[in-house]
Design a protein around this motif. Structure first.
Motif, mmCIF file in Angstrom:
data_model
loop_
_atom_site.group_PDB
_atom_site.id
_atom_site.type_symbol
_atom_site.label_atom_id
_atom_site.label_comp_id
_atom_site.label_asym_id
_atom_site.label_seq_id
_atom_site.Cartn_x
_atom_site.Cartn_y
_atom_site.Cartn_z
ATOM 1 N N LEU A 152 0.824 -1.206 0.000
ATOM 2 C CA LEU A 152 0.000 0.000 0.000
ATOM 3 C C LEU A 152 0.859 1.257 0.000
ATOM 4 C CD1 LEU A 152 -2.834 -1.018 2.501
ATOM 5 C CD2 LEU A 152 -2.959 -0.870 0.004
ATOM 6 N N LEU A 153 2.013 1.207 0.657
ATOM 7 C CA LEU A 153 2.898 2.378 0.650
ATOM 8 C C LEU A 153 3.438 2.651 -0.750
ATOM 9 C CD1 LEU A 153 4.918 2.111 3.976
ATOM 10 C CD2 LEU A 153 3.162 3.770 3.368
ATOM 11 N N HIS A 154 3.669 1.607 -1.534
ATOM 12 C CA HIS A 154 4.098 1.847 -2.913
ATOM 13 C C HIS A 154 2.975 2.494 -3.716
ATOM 14 C CE1 HIS A 154 7.981 0.029 -2.545
ATOM 15 N NE2 HIS A 154 7.490 -1.130 -2.169
ATOM 16 N N ALA A 155 1.719 2.136 -3.423
ATOM 17 C CA ALA A 155 0.602 2.827 -4.072
ATOM 18 C C ALA A 155 0.569 4.297 -3.668
ATOM 19 C CB ALA A 155 -0.714 2.138 -3.705
ATOM 20 N N ALA A 156 0.873 4.575 -2.400
ATOM 21 C CA ALA A 156 0.944 5.976 -1.971
ATOM 22 C C ALA A 156 2.085 6.706 -2.670
ATOM 23 C CB ALA A 156 1.119 6.045 -0.448
ATOM 24 N N ASP A 157 3.158 6.006 -2.987
ATOM 25 C CA ASP A 157 4.267 6.634 -3.708
ATOM 26 C C ASP A 157 3.869 7.023 -5.127
ATOM 27 O OD1 ASP A 157 5.885 6.359 -1.512
ATOM 28 O OD2 ASP A 157 6.811 4.503 -2.183
ATOM 29 N N ALA A 177 -4.608 15.151 7.204
ATOM 30 C CA ALA A 177 -3.744 13.975 7.071
ATOM 31 C C ALA A 177 -2.357 14.256 7.631
ATOM 32 C CB ALA A 177 -3.648 13.565 5.602
ATOM 33 N N GLY A 178 -1.829 15.456 7.393
ATOM 34 C CA GLY A 178 -0.532 15.807 7.953
ATOM 35 C C GLY A 178 -0.541 15.838 9.464
ATOM 36 N N THR A 179 -1.636 16.294 10.036
ATOM 37 C CA THR A 179 -1.757 16.306 11.501
ATOM 38 C C THR A 179 -1.727 14.891 12.059
ATOM 39 O OG1 THR A 179 -3.060 18.341 11.381
ATOM 40 C CG2 THR A 179 -3.178 17.067 13.427
ATOM 41 N N VAL A 180 -2.416 13.975 11.378
ATOM 42 C CA VAL A 180 -2.404 12.578 11.819
ATOM 43 C C VAL A 180 -0.996 12.002 11.758
ATOM 44 C CG1 VAL A 180 -3.249 10.264 11.282
ATOM 45 C CG2 VAL A 180 -4.804 12.207 11.165
ATOM 46 N N LEU A 181 -0.263 12.299 10.691
ATOM 47 C CA LEU A 181 1.099 11.774 10.560
ATOM 48 C C LEU A 181 2.007 12.298 11.659
ATOM 49 C CD1 LEU A 181 1.619 12.048 6.689
ATOM 50 C CD2 LEU A 181 1.188 9.984 8.026
ATOM 51 N N VAL A 182 1.896 13.587 11.966
ATOM 52 C CA VAL A 182 2.754 14.170 13.001
ATOM 53 C C VAL A 182 2.389 13.619 14.375
ATOM 54 C CG1 VAL A 182 3.379 16.319 14.150
ATOM 55 C CG2 VAL A 182 3.204 16.250 11.666
ATOM 56 N N ASP A 213 4.380 5.440 15.898
ATOM 57 C CA ASP A 213 3.367 4.497 16.372
ATOM 58 C C ASP A 213 2.610 3.834 15.233
ATOM 59 O OD1 ASP A 213 4.081 5.108 18.944
ATOM 60 O OD2 ASP A 213 2.525 6.630 19.210
ATOM 61 N N ALA A 214 2.736 4.386 14.027
ATOM 62 C CA ALA A 214 2.072 3.765 12.878
ATOM 63 C C ALA A 214 2.815 2.524 12.400
ATOM 64 C CB ALA A 214 1.950 4.772 11.738
ATOM 65 N N TRP A 215 3.953 2.235 13.014
ATOM 66 C CA TRP A 215 4.749 1.069 12.632
ATOM 67 C C TRP A 215 4.809 0.110 13.809
ATOM 68 C CZ3 TRP A 215 7.290 0.759 7.778
ATOM 69 C CH2 TRP A 215 7.162 1.918 7.000
ATOM 70 N N ARG A 216 4.796 -1.170 13.507
ATOM 71 C CA ARG A 216 4.878 -2.191 14.559
ATOM 72 C C ARG A 216 5.892 -3.252 14.124
ATOM 73 N NH1 ARG A 216 2.148 -6.723 12.910
ATOM 74 N NH2 ARG A 216 0.779 -6.470 11.102
ATOM 75 N N GLU A 218 12.730 -4.551 10.540
ATOM 76 C CA GLU A 218 11.672 -5.506 10.870
ATOM 77 C C GLU A 218 10.352 -4.844 11.188
ATOM 78 O OE1 GLU A 218 14.230 -5.129 14.682
ATOM 79 O OE2 GLU A 218 14.537 -5.276 12.534
ATOM 80 N N ASP A 219 10.255 -3.524 11.062
ATOM 81 C CA ASP A 219 9.001 -2.823 11.305
ATOM 82 C C ASP A 219 8.127 -2.862 10.058
ATOM 83 O OD1 ASP A 219 9.513 -2.131 13.931
ATOM 84 O OD2 ASP A 219 10.532 -0.281 13.391
ATOM 85 N N VAL A 220 6.815 -3.028 10.273
ATOM 86 C CA VAL A 220 5.843 -3.014 9.175
ATOM 87 C C VAL A 220 4.813 -1.935 9.465
ATOM 88 C CG1 VAL A 220 6.150 -5.439 8.584
ATOM 89 C CG2 VAL A 220 4.480 -4.811 10.317
ATOM 90 N N PRO A 221 4.296 -1.280 8.411
ATOM 91 C CA PRO A 221 3.358 -0.182 8.638
ATOM 92 C C PRO A 221 1.936 -0.681 8.869
ATOM 93 C CG PRO A 221 3.796 -0.419 6.315
ATOM 94 C CD PRO A 221 4.650 -1.442 7.003
ATOM 95 N N ALA A 222 1.157 0.141 9.559
ATOM 96 C CA ALA A 222 -0.270 -0.123 9.695
ATOM 97 C C ALA A 222 -0.951 0.082 8.343
ATOM 98 C CB ALA A 222 -0.878 0.796 10.749
ATOM 99 N N LEU A 223 -2.073 -0.588 8.135
ATOM 100 C CA LEU A 223 -2.750 -0.518 6.838
ATOM 101 C C LEU A 223 -3.305 0.871 6.554
ATOM 102 C CD1 LEU A 223 -4.625 -3.942 6.792
ATOM 103 C CD2 LEU A 223 -2.473 -3.339 5.694
ATOM 104 N N TRP A 224 -3.584 1.649 7.597
ATOM 105 C CA TRP A 224 -4.164 2.969 7.368
ATOM 106 C C TRP A 224 -3.108 4.021 7.029
ATOM 107 C CZ3 TRP A 224 -1.938 6.528 10.464
ATOM 108 C CH2 TRP A 224 -1.415 6.112 11.685
#
Length: 458
Positions: free
Chosen positions: A149-154, A256-261, A266-269, A212-218
């Motif tokens: 999904l991150l590649h789709a965001a790219d 969306a920028g506010t959510v990222l900041v 924490d968006a990675w586990r 070894e961290d993977v992103p959340a789907l959102w």
């Protein structure tokens, strides 16, 4: 009698066929296909030059590909968009097009759409090629859904940078604008990468340093709204009659920028596959994480000689275990740390160990040197090290080379110490098999306990 007159041919009937679609003309004679080829070739050359550092590691391929997309392809497509946007100004047809029946949004879509499609298609093909090149040499595991999904965001990022560059080309009528746009993109992304503030999470390719961290789907949709919203606001502000329409994507990007900041790391586990162990049946056992399960057999081959020389020794650790986050190998736990497989390019290249002798030598070092406050191996540590890992070049296995290294120090004491160690190594190898195994067991047990007083003599 009048002269005969020749009949004139009837005028040709007007062509009633439909005019060719603007996209067809752009794809045949515009820069859109060339921009796609440039994106694909740039991605292939950039990733291919560092193939030894990612080929076989899904997480490494993902991370390097995303940084390449942002820092290399991003400025490239922004410059291409600027070149396309300034085309009418260079040709002197801007006034003519403004009198056309089509409005500005339609003209912008006709000029920008094919370029965006070619750029995005080339980026997706390049990403697919990188993963196909990783698959035959995979160390195990695989990419997570969040990575895809991150590649789709790219792709949204590249499309947005192309659109922003197009608007700059329309507004700034200067031939060198494309170069400045590319340079500005590179500087902006590079600086935002190294600034240690929460705002760095606004960088599209920002992610934790641990592979070894993977992103959340959102996370990917939020990044897409952040980058796409900003680009859409710029494009809408340039093309729409009602400029206030640009506020809608701008507000969405701000949210969306506010959510990222606010979320930050924490968006990675941690990938659970980086915690689960897979072991073989040897003694001592070799255990690797599930993400590197394909390295279990090569590691077993590299340590086959070490296992053979340790056979029958009492009190050995139970297993060599790969390091993983949240777990520390402690003395007395029955575990010895296995040499690291990552980052690629040193120990592992394309799914294979680069040097079995070095791997065994590093595993022996972990066996002989636990986390003691002070070295507990005594004067015999080099002797035992050379016996357990004899294939490594920097040991006592080659007496001539060992004495030559000792002579380089220019001290007779070092030469005498090396000669004594060589004699003890010969004495250890001359012991009967059962007696040698018992001696090694006593030595390793004392070294693991950090008890130098309990070391056996030779």
């Amino acid at each position: 009698m009048s002269a005969p007159t020749t009949a004139r041919p009837a005028p040709a009937a007007p062509h009633t066929g439909a005019a060719p679609h603007p996209w067809r003309s752009e794809l045949r004679r515009g820069i859109a296909p060339w921009a796609g080829v440039a994106v694909l070739l740039t991605s292939a050359v950039t990733m291919g030059a560092k193939a030894a550092e990612w080929q076989g590691d899904w997480a490494g391929a993902h991370g390097l590909l995303r940084w390449t997309t942002m820092l290399v392809l991003g400025p490239l497509v922004a410059a291409a968009g600027c070149l396309q946007g300034g085309r009418e100004g260079r040709r002197g047809t801007g006034d003519l097009l403004r009198q056309a029946v089509r409005g500005r949004p339609a003209r912008t879509l006709a000029a920008l759409g094919p370029l965006v499609v070619c750029v995005v298609a080339a980026q997706l093909v390049g990403a697919a090629g990188v993963y196909l090149a990783t698959w035959p040499y995979s160390m195990g595991g695989g990419p997570a859904w969040g990575h895809g999904l991150l590649h789709a965001a790219d792709t949204v990022l590249l499309a947005g940078l192309t659109a922003v560059g197009f608007v700059v080309g329309r507004v700034v009528r200067w031939r060198g604008a494309g170069l400045l746009v590319a340079l500005a993109c590179y500087v902006l992304f590079s600086i935002s990468t190294y600034v240690g503030t929460p705002l760095t999470w606004l960088t599209p390719a920002r992610q934790p340093g641990l592979s070894e961290d993977v992103p959340a789907l959102w996370l990917a949709p939020v990044i897409a709204v952040w980058t796409g919203g900003l680009a859409l606001a710029v494009l809408t502000g340039h093309t729409a009659r009602r400029k206030l329409l640009a506020l809608a994507p701008l507000v969405a990007a701000a949210l969306a920028g506010t959510v990222l900041v606010q979320t930050g790391g924490d968006a990675w586990r941690t990938d659970p596959r980086a915690q689960r162990l897979v072991c073989d049946g040897g003694a001592p056992r070799i255990c690797v994480t599930e993400r590197h399960r394909n390295m279990l057999a090569p590691a077993g081959e590299a340590l086959a000689g070490l296992r053979e020389r340790l056979a029958g020794a009492p009190g050995l650790p139970e297993r060599f275990v790969e390091d993983r986050r949240g777990h520390r190998v402690r003395r007395g736990s029955g575990e010895v740390q296995l040499p690291m497989f990552t980052p690629l390019g040193r120990t592992v290249v394309r799914g294979e160990l680069t040097d079995h002798a070095v791997f065994a030598w590093e595993a022996t070092a972990a066996l002989l040197f636990p986390d003691c406050p002070e070295p507990a191996g005594g004067e015999l540590e080099e002797v035992v090290w050379s016996h357990l890992a004899p294939a490594h070049q920097r040991n006592l296995t080659d007496p001539a080379a060992a004495l030559e290294r000792a002579k380089r120090y220019g001290r007779t004491e070092e030469v005498a110490r090396t000669r004594t160690a060589l004699k003890k190594l010969d004495r250890l190898r001359a012991l009967p098999e059962a007696e040698r195994a018992a001696w090694l067991g006593a030595y390793l047990s004392a070294a693991q306990r950090c008890d130098s007083s309990a070391l056996p003599t030779l």
